[in-house]
Scaffold this motif. Structure first.
Motif, PDB file in Angstrom:
ATOM      1  N   ASP A   1      -3.348   4.051  -2.021  1.00 40.00           N
ATOM      2  CA  ASP A   1      -3.593   3.064  -3.229  1.00 40.00           C
ATOM      3  C   ASP A   1      -2.841   1.579  -3.013  1.00 40.00           C
ATOM      4  O   ASP A   1      -1.750   1.610  -2.332  1.00 40.00           O
ATOM      5  CB  ASP A   1      -2.880   3.686  -4.420  1.00 40.00           C
ATOM      6  N   ARG A   2      -3.306   0.683  -3.310  1.00 39.50           N
ATOM      7  CA  ARG A   2      -2.965  -0.767  -3.391  1.00 39.50           C
ATOM      8  C   ARG A   2      -2.273  -1.071  -4.551  1.00 39.50           C
ATOM      9  O   ARG A   2      -2.801  -0.658  -5.665  1.00 39.50           O
ATOM     10  CB  ARG A   2      -3.919  -1.813  -3.097  1.00 39.50           C
ATOM     11  N   VAL A   3      -1.089  -1.728  -4.360  1.00 39.64           N
ATOM     12  CA  VAL A   3      -0.173  -2.112  -5.786  1.00 39.64           C
ATOM     13  C   VAL A   3      -0.080  -3.664  -5.508  1.00 39.64           C
ATOM     14  O   VAL A   3      -0.061  -4.214  -4.741  1.00 39.64           O
ATOM     15  CB  VAL A   3       1.000  -1.077  -5.828  1.00 39.64           C
TER      16      VAL A   3
ATOM     17  N   LEU B   1       0.613   7.651  -8.092  1.00 36.18           N
ATOM     18  CA  LEU B   1      -0.277   6.860  -7.029  1.00 36.18           C
ATOM     19  C   LEU B   1      -0.409   7.960  -5.925  1.00 36.18           C
ATOM     20  O   LEU B   1       0.497   8.821  -5.654  1.00 36.18           O
ATOM     21  CB  LEU B   1       0.567   5.681  -6.613  1.00 36.18           C
ATOM     22  N   LYS B   2      -1.458   7.506  -5.145  1.00 39.33           N
ATOM     23  CA  LYS B   2      -1.674   8.517  -3.850  1.00 39.33           C
ATOM     24  C   LYS B   2      -1.729   7.460  -2.730  1.00 39.33           C
ATOM     25  O   LYS B   2      -1.791   6.424  -2.872  1.00 39.33           O
ATOM     26  CB  LYS B   2      -3.029   9.124  -4.209  1.00 39.33           C
TER      27      LYS B   2
ATOM     28  N   SER C   1       5.490   9.604  -9.203  1.00 44.12           N
ATOM     29  CA  SER C   1       4.446   8.673  -9.377  1.00 44.12           C
ATOM     30  C   SER C   1       2.983   9.187  -9.392  1.00 44.12           C
ATOM     31  O   SER C   1       2.877  10.322  -8.732  1.00 44.12           O
ATOM     32  CB  SER C   1       4.311   7.581  -8.396  1.00 44.12           C
TER      33      SER C   1
ATOM     34  N   SER D   1       3.972   9.597  -1.071  1.00 38.07           N
ATOM     35  CA  SER D   1       4.186  10.039  -2.389  1.00 38.07           C
ATOM     36  C   SER D   1       4.331  11.485  -2.391  1.00 38.07           C
ATOM     37  O   SER D   1       3.385  12.411  -2.222  1.00 38.07           O
ATOM     38  CB  SER D   1       3.044   9.636  -3.370  1.00 38.07           C
TER      39      SER D   1
ATOM     40  N   VAL E   1       0.840  -1.144  -0.139  1.00 41.09           N
ATOM     41  CA  VAL E   1       0.209  -0.067   0.106  1.00 41.09           C
ATOM     42  C   VAL E   1       0.851   1.279  -0.013  1.00 41.09           C
ATOM     43  O   VAL E   1       1.997   1.324   0.664  1.00 41.09           O
ATOM     44  CB  VAL E   1      -0.993   0.056   1.259  1.00 41.09           C
TER      45      VAL E   1
END
Length: 159
Positions: free
Chosen positions: A104-106, A100-101, A98, A72, A68
């Motif tokens: 966010d799941r990766v 992504l915030k 990125s 960022s 997660v």
């Protein structure tokens, strides 16, 4: 007695790696390590608390493991992305831009950003690299231990 009649499971069955070695590289292929993990003797001393992987500007950065996003943004003059695994390990990458915030799941292997901006390697022949750090609480760990088998070799006596 011949050696073929002796049970030697360590020769015929591969020893599985620890589950922690199930991570992937954060860059495509097998990147060259520009600088290895070199932790300081004391937390306040200088050292290298991660690894630098040679990476050109614009290189895609991938999540080594499912996690997660917990940060960022900019730290000093570098874009930094931080992920946290289910086991509580924090992975940091810089310089990584990125979209992504936080929250966010990766998934493992997912593109998480690009190497962009000043890096640890700007003054070395590598010119550009990705710095990758891993922490458990306040303790820094060698990121390569999650990809490579860094366990010491064990020599067994011959029968």
């Amino acid at each position: 007695m011949s050696t073929s009649s002796l049970p030697v499971p360590f020769l015929t069955t591969a020893t599985p790696l620890p589950a922690s070695l199930a991570w992937g590289w954060p860059l495509a292929g097998t990147p060259e390590v520009a600088r290895t993990f070199d932790p300081p003797a004391q937390p306040w001393l200088s050292g290298h608390r991660g690894v630098d992987l040679i990476a050109p500007q614009g290189a895609e950065v991938r999540a080594p493991v499912a996690a997660v996003v917990t940060f960022s943004g900019v730290v000093v003059n570098r874009e930094v992305l931080t992920l946290m695994t289910n086991e509580g390990l924090r992975l940091s990458f810089e310089p990584v831009v990125s979209s992504l915030k936080v929250g966010d799941r990766v998934t493992r292997g997912q593109a998480i950003g690009q190497v962009l901006g000043p890096s640890h390697c700007d003054n070395s022949p590598a010119a550009s690299c990705l710095h990758w750090g891993v922490r458990r609480g306040e303790m820094y760990l060698d990121p390569l231990q999650f990809i490579l088998d860094l366990r010491p070799s064990v020599l067994l006596p011959l029968p």
